[in-house]
Design an enzyme around this catalytic site. Structure first.
Site, PDB file in Angstrom:
ATOM      1  N   GLY A  48       0.847  -1.181   0.000  1.00  0.00           N
ATOM      2  CA  GLY A  48       0.000   0.000   0.000  1.00  0.00           C
ATOM      3  C   GLY A  48       0.879   1.225   0.000  1.00  0.00           C
ATOM      4  O   GLY A  48       2.034   1.162   0.445  1.00  0.00           O
ATOM      5  N   GLN A 101       3.383   9.948   0.897  1.00  0.00           N
ATOM      6  CA  GLN A 101       4.656   9.229   0.786  1.00  0.00           C
ATOM      7  C   GLN A 101       5.379   9.490  -0.525  1.00  0.00           C
ATOM      8  O   GLN A 101       6.553   9.142  -0.669  1.00  0.00           O
ATOM      9  CB  GLN A 101       4.429   7.719   0.942  1.00  0.00           C
ATOM     10  CG  GLN A 101       3.962   7.328   2.337  1.00  0.00           C
ATOM     11  CD  GLN A 101       3.783   5.825   2.445  1.00  0.00           C
ATOM     12  OE1 GLN A 101       2.753   5.290   2.063  1.00  0.00           O
ATOM     13  NE2 GLN A 101       4.792   5.133   2.957  1.00  0.00           N
ATOM     14  N   CYS A 115       6.803  -0.012   7.150  1.00  0.00           N
ATOM     15  CA  CYS A 115       6.328   1.107   6.333  1.00  0.00           C
ATOM     16  C   CYS A 115       7.445   1.523   5.383  1.00  0.00           C
ATOM     17  O   CYS A 115       8.606   1.610   5.797  1.00  0.00           O
ATOM     18  CB  CYS A 115       5.953   2.278   7.241  1.00  0.00           C
ATOM     19  SG  CYS A 115       5.361   3.730   6.362  1.00  0.00           S
ATOM     20  N   LEU A 116       7.104   1.760   4.130  1.00  0.00           N
ATOM     21  CA  LEU A 116       8.120   2.171   3.150  1.00  0.00           C
ATOM     22  C   LEU A 116       8.816   3.465   3.577  1.00  0.00           C
ATOM     23  O   LEU A 116       9.949   3.725   3.183  1.00  0.00           O
ATOM     24  CB  LEU A 116       7.478   2.359   1.761  1.00  0.00           C
ATOM     25  CG  LEU A 116       6.901   1.094   1.112  1.00  0.00           C
ATOM     26  CD1 LEU A 116       6.231   1.439  -0.208  1.00  0.00           C
ATOM     27  CD2 LEU A 116       7.981   0.034   0.914  1.00  0.00           C
ATOM     28  N   HIS A 163      -3.590   1.470   8.344  1.00  0.00           N
ATOM     29  CA  HIS A 163      -2.201   1.928   8.203  1.00  0.00           C
ATOM     30  C   HIS A 163      -2.109   3.030   7.137  1.00  0.00           C
ATOM     31  O   HIS A 163      -1.511   4.080   7.366  1.00  0.00           O
ATOM     32  CB  HIS A 163      -1.285   0.746   7.843  1.00  0.00           C
ATOM     33  CG  HIS A 163       0.148   1.140   7.639  1.00  0.00           C
ATOM     34  ND1 HIS A 163       1.164   0.757   8.494  1.00  0.00           N
ATOM     35  CD2 HIS A 163       0.743   1.910   6.670  1.00  0.00           C
ATOM     36  CE1 HIS A 163       2.306   1.283   8.066  1.00  0.00           C
ATOM     37  NE2 HIS A 163       2.091   1.976   6.950  1.00  0.00           N
ATOM     38  N   GLU A 164      -2.719   2.788   5.981  1.00  0.00           N
ATOM     39  CA  GLU A 164      -2.649   3.784   4.897  1.00  0.00           C
ATOM     40  C   GLU A 164      -3.452   5.035   5.251  1.00  0.00           C
ATOM     41  O   GLU A 164      -3.033   6.160   4.959  1.00  0.00           O
ATOM     42  CB  GLU A 164      -3.140   3.186   3.577  1.00  0.00           C
ATOM     43  CG  GLU A 164      -2.317   2.005   3.060  1.00  0.00           C
ATOM     44  CD  GLU A 164      -0.822   2.266   3.038  1.00  0.00           C
ATOM     45  OE1 GLU A 164      -0.409   3.420   2.821  1.00  0.00           O
ATOM     46  OE2 GLU A 164      -0.054   1.309   3.253  1.00  0.00           O
ATOM     47  N   HIS A 172      -1.648   7.545   7.244  1.00  0.00           N
ATOM     48  CA  HIS A 172      -0.725   8.396   6.478  1.00  0.00           C
ATOM     49  C   HIS A 172      -1.388   9.709   6.052  1.00  0.00           C
ATOM     50  O   HIS A 172      -0.753  10.761   6.054  1.00  0.00           O
ATOM     51  CB  HIS A 172      -0.224   7.674   5.222  1.00  0.00           C
ATOM     52  CG  HIS A 172       0.953   6.786   5.478  1.00  0.00           C
ATOM     53  ND1 HIS A 172       2.147   7.236   5.975  1.00  0.00           N
ATOM     54  CD2 HIS A 172       1.105   5.456   5.288  1.00  0.00           C
ATOM     55  CE1 HIS A 172       2.996   6.221   6.087  1.00  0.00           C
ATOM     56  NE2 HIS A 172       2.385   5.123   5.679  1.00  0.00           N
TER      57      HIS A 172
END
Ligand code: NI
Length: 185
Positions: free
Chosen positions: A45, A50, A96-97, A138-139, A142
């Site tokens: 995701g 991001q 997380c990226l 989670h997304e 962000h």
């Protein structure tokens, strides 16, 4: 086009993102870019902040992560609002990226109801549970300016403080393109 991924320490990750107005973006291109960026980094995701855009948009393609529990779970969420969270909180290890090299158990609600627009600007309200609810939360965090490490206890935060500081200074390993830390641009 693959965008460099913004990492911990960049203030955009702490901002509450704003709604997208219809036709204000080339959404087809933006969504394609987000998927391309996400796949190149082996993510499941990715949210617009991001890649440096503080707007309420995230995309998910999580099936590769768990072929059973996340089967066919590929979705685009525009201007989403989580309208209900329910169920016992359960722990699961997240990464997380934007926070390379750190993984920790995060407690999240088991069920959520989310209202959003799909890529055709059709408004939808759907309820998810289990891992799908987790990936969405989670997304969604962000675009609310929240990172998974913000959910950790103060003790655990203390334990990873040094690592987070290192990330914000550009000291980390990632096998995907990242945006240089603020001080080094
Ligand atoms: Ni993330």
């Amino acid at each position: 086009m693959i965008h460099p991924i913004v990492v911990y320490g960049d203030p955009i990750l702490k901002k509450v993102a704003v709604d997208i107005e219809k036709d204000s973006f080339d959404l087809v291109q933006l969504i394609a870019d987000m998927y391309e960026t996400m796949y190149a980094a082996n993510g499941v995701g990715i949210a617009a902040p991001q890649i440096g855009k503080s707007i309420r948009l995230f995309v998910i393609d999580a099936e590769p992560f768990d072929k059973k529990r996340l089967k066919g779970f590929k979705k685009i969420f525009i201007n989403p609002v989580i309208i209900h969270q329910d169920g016992d909180k359960w722990a699961y290890e997240e990464g997380c990226l934007s926070i390379p090299g750190i993984r920790y158990d995060v407690h999240r609600h088991s069920t959520i109801t989310i209202k959003y627009f799909d890529e055709n600007w059709v408004e939808r309200t759907e309820t998810y549970d289990d891992l799908k609810a987790r990936v969405i939360q989670h997304e969604y965090d962000h675009i609310e300016g929240v990172l998974f490490v913000d959910h950790l206890s103060s003790l655990k935060k203390q334990l990873i403080k040094g690592k987070l500081t290192n990330i914000s200074r550009g000291k980390y390993e990632a096998d995907y393109r990242v945006k240089a830390p603020i001080g080094k641009r």
